[in-house]
Design a protein around this motif. Structure first.
Motif, PDB file in Angstrom:
ATOM      1  N   THR A  40       0.832  -1.211   0.000  1.00 19.35           N
ATOM      2  CA  THR A  40       0.000   0.000   0.000  1.00 19.35           C
ATOM      3  C   THR A  40       0.865   1.259   0.000  1.00 19.35           C
ATOM      4  N   ALA A  41       1.856   1.292   0.881  1.00 23.09           N
ATOM      5  CA  ALA A  41       2.738   2.465   0.963  1.00 23.09           C
ATOM      6  C   ALA A  41       3.493   2.672  -0.350  1.00 23.09           C
ATOM      7  N   GLN A  42       3.954   1.568  -0.961  1.00 22.11           N
ATOM      8  CA  GLN A  42       4.692   1.691  -2.222  1.00 22.11           C
ATOM      9  C   GLN A  42       3.778   2.153  -3.354  1.00 22.11           C
ATOM     10  N   GLN A  73       1.110   4.020  -3.019  1.00 20.13           N
ATOM     11  CA  GLN A  73       0.867   5.437  -2.772  1.00 20.13           C
ATOM     12  C   GLN A  73       2.034   6.271  -3.315  1.00 20.13           C
ATOM     13  N   ALA A  74       3.250   5.770  -3.148  1.00 16.36           N
ATOM     14  CA  ALA A  74       4.427   6.488  -3.662  1.00 16.36           C
ATOM     15  C   ALA A  74       4.391   6.578  -5.188  1.00 16.36           C
ATOM     16  N   THR A 107       4.657  -3.121  12.291  1.00 12.68           N
ATOM     17  CA  THR A 107       3.756  -3.187  11.125  1.00 12.68           C
ATOM     18  C   THR A 107       2.936  -4.468  11.182  1.00 12.68           C
ATOM     19  N   THR A 147      -3.919   2.183   8.316  1.00 11.78           N
ATOM     20  CA  THR A 147      -2.696   2.871   8.721  1.00 11.78           C
ATOM     21  C   THR A 147      -2.732   4.227   8.012  1.00 11.78           C
ATOM     22  N   ALA A 164      -0.780   5.052   5.734  1.00 14.93           N
ATOM     23  CA  ALA A 164      -0.433   4.836   4.322  1.00 14.93           C
ATOM     24  C   ALA A 164      -1.685   4.630   3.476  1.00 14.93           C
ATOM     25  N   HIS A 182       2.985   6.965   7.058  1.00 14.31           N
ATOM     26  CA  HIS A 182       3.979   6.750   5.992  1.00 14.31           C
ATOM     27  C   HIS A 182       4.539   8.094   5.558  1.00 14.31           C
ATOM     28  N   GLY A 186       5.003   8.949   2.290  1.00  6.85           N
ATOM     29  CA  GLY A 186       4.601   9.282   0.921  1.00  6.85           C
ATOM     30  C   GLY A 186       5.577   8.779  -0.124  1.00  6.85           C
ATOM     31  N   GLN A 187       6.693   8.223   0.331  1.00  7.61           N
ATOM     32  CA  GLN A 187       7.694   7.678  -0.607  1.00  7.61           C
ATOM     33  C   GLN A 187       7.887   6.177  -0.413  1.00  7.61           C
ATOM     34  N   GLY A 188       6.878   5.535   0.158  1.00  3.69           N
ATOM     35  CA  GLY A 188       6.922   4.072   0.267  1.00  3.69           C
ATOM     36  C   GLY A 188       7.403   3.561   1.613  1.00  3.69           C
ATOM     37  N   GLN A 189       7.713   4.474   2.518  1.00  2.00           N
ATOM     38  CA  GLN A 189       8.263   4.077   3.813  1.00  2.00           C
ATOM     39  C   GLN A 189       7.206   4.177   4.913  1.00  2.00           C
ATOM     40  N   MET A 190       6.961   3.060   5.612  1.00  3.96           N
ATOM     41  CA  MET A 190       6.091   3.097   6.786  1.00  3.96           C
ATOM     42  C   MET A 190       6.857   3.738   7.945  1.00  3.96           C
TER      43      MET A 190
END
Lengths: 255, 255
Positions: free
Chosen positions: A85-87, A89-90, B73, B99, B101, B149, B151-155
């Motif tokens: 999900t986070a990736q 969103q990126a 996580t 989350t 994210a 998160h 916004g660049q894929g990192q939790m």
């Protein structure tokens, strides 16, 4: 009707950082509504081992006692689902990580114990078409992991291929659904040792013949059973292929 | 404006099956829009220990290296969040586990390293008011765990009290927001050893005096700082109380 793409990815995509990164980039670029369904089996096995919990597989299915359900809930819904999900969103895709418990999206019955006790494994009973459509209408991309619930507070493990085909079937009343199973081969192979023997179009009669001849066997059988069930129940197109291929390069399942 | 209730629960609720069950039943019965925010620290510490990962706390905050981020996580977004979601669904509450994210709902910046390196800990930068409102408008109850998160894929790990107050602040433009922090005491106590010394109404001037006198100290301070920040930034009411109490039995934070 608008096209809805449902893509299922398994361990061969999730366990390889580069393959996954390419896949997610491509997935994010699909402009029409889309849903991702993922497994995550190998990571669950690895975490279970570290926690001293033994993994028991039977015909490719995970036996899920209470401890293993904790592990799969942690790994599928937590570690794997939220990182995907986070990736996404990126990559600018408005992803929402989900289990079947969220919004009561996928309700299942605990599999009855016959000769084998699979434990906390659920067979899909209902997909909540309206709630899922509310998400899609809000430009939201659902990311499902391989977990459902029974509606009484109990999480259940459910095969990701099955979740993908049940979701695809449920949404086929509202959308022209394309269901894609990504796996480690280029497509369904006539000769499992020859990557160039991809069957481009497979109908159910030919599938039965190939199954009887033993050309299609083991892990491919439940996948194809899910594929043909989807086609019979209103899904417009089912494709089985490697993650990096275009749809026409894999196997298209036909009526 | 419609009332929106934001409730934060911590380990004292989550770790006690009976308390949790009563709490979830009560929570499900709130008829107006609502949001739940939860921690889950003790379970994370227990799972980390089983995985051979050492937990380091500093001023009540978890130092989050890559391995600990994996654990949080798994535990927060997987085990705790999805079990809460499934149980709320069983009580007829249309819960959605989240989350930061998911839907880019809460974006955070990794905390800069000054004297202490907290690791993968995030300070909230933005709450996505529109997406959150789309969920609430759809009769959906968001259940947030303590993860954001970048916004660049990192939790990133983020304190649950902070998430609750930031979410409450962000939604206060659209709703009359009531923010409730549930914890192990009946409310903010004048004498920490006397459960009957609940301060019914606390304003910021009195808080400063009590802090200087040492009557309010340690863990209560960040909680009250979050509470006063929320009130200053538009949240209508903040209450600090035990999970089983009615709002008027706890401490109400006043301007």
């Amino acid at each position: 009707m608008q096209t809805l793409t449902v893509i299922k990815i398994g361990g061969n995509v999730i366990d390889n950082e580069l393959t996954l990164s390419h896949f997610l980039q491509d997935f994010a670029q699909i402009a029409s509504p889309k849903i991702l369904v993922h497994g995550g089996g190998k990571i669950a096995t690895r975490i279970a081992e570290k926690l001293g919990i033994e993994t028991q597989m039977l015909e490719g299915r995970r036996i899920t006692d209470s401890k293993m359900l904790e592990v799969t809930t942690m790994v599928y819904a937590g570690l794997v689902n939220k990182n995907l999900t986070a990736q996404l969103q990126a990559h600018g895709c408005n992803a929402l990580g989900l289990t079947g418990a969220d919004l009561d999206l996928i309700r299942a019955d605990k599999r009855p114990v016959k000769t084998i006790d699979y434990g906390w494994v659920g067979d899909v009973k209902a997909v909540n078409q309206n709630q899922l459509d509310y998400l899609l209408k809000g430009n939201i991309t659902p990311i499902f992991c391989a977990l459902t619930h029974n509606g009484q507070g109990q999480m259940l493990n459910t095969n990701a291929d099955t979740i993908a085909s049940e979701v695809a079937i449920a949404m086929s009343g509202l959308y022209a659904v394309k269901l894609v199973f990504c796996f480690e081969k280029r497509g369904v192979l006539l000769d499992v040792n020859d990557e160039n023997s991809v069957i481009n179009n497979l109908n159910e009669a030919d599938y039965q013949v190939l199954k009887e001849k033993g050309a299609i066997h083991s892990g491919m059988i439940p996948k194809l059973d899910n594929a043909f069930a989807a086609i019979r129940k209103g899904v417009e197109k089912v494709i089985i292929r490697a993650p990096h291929l275009a749809d026409h390069e894999g196997t298209t399942i036909a009526w």
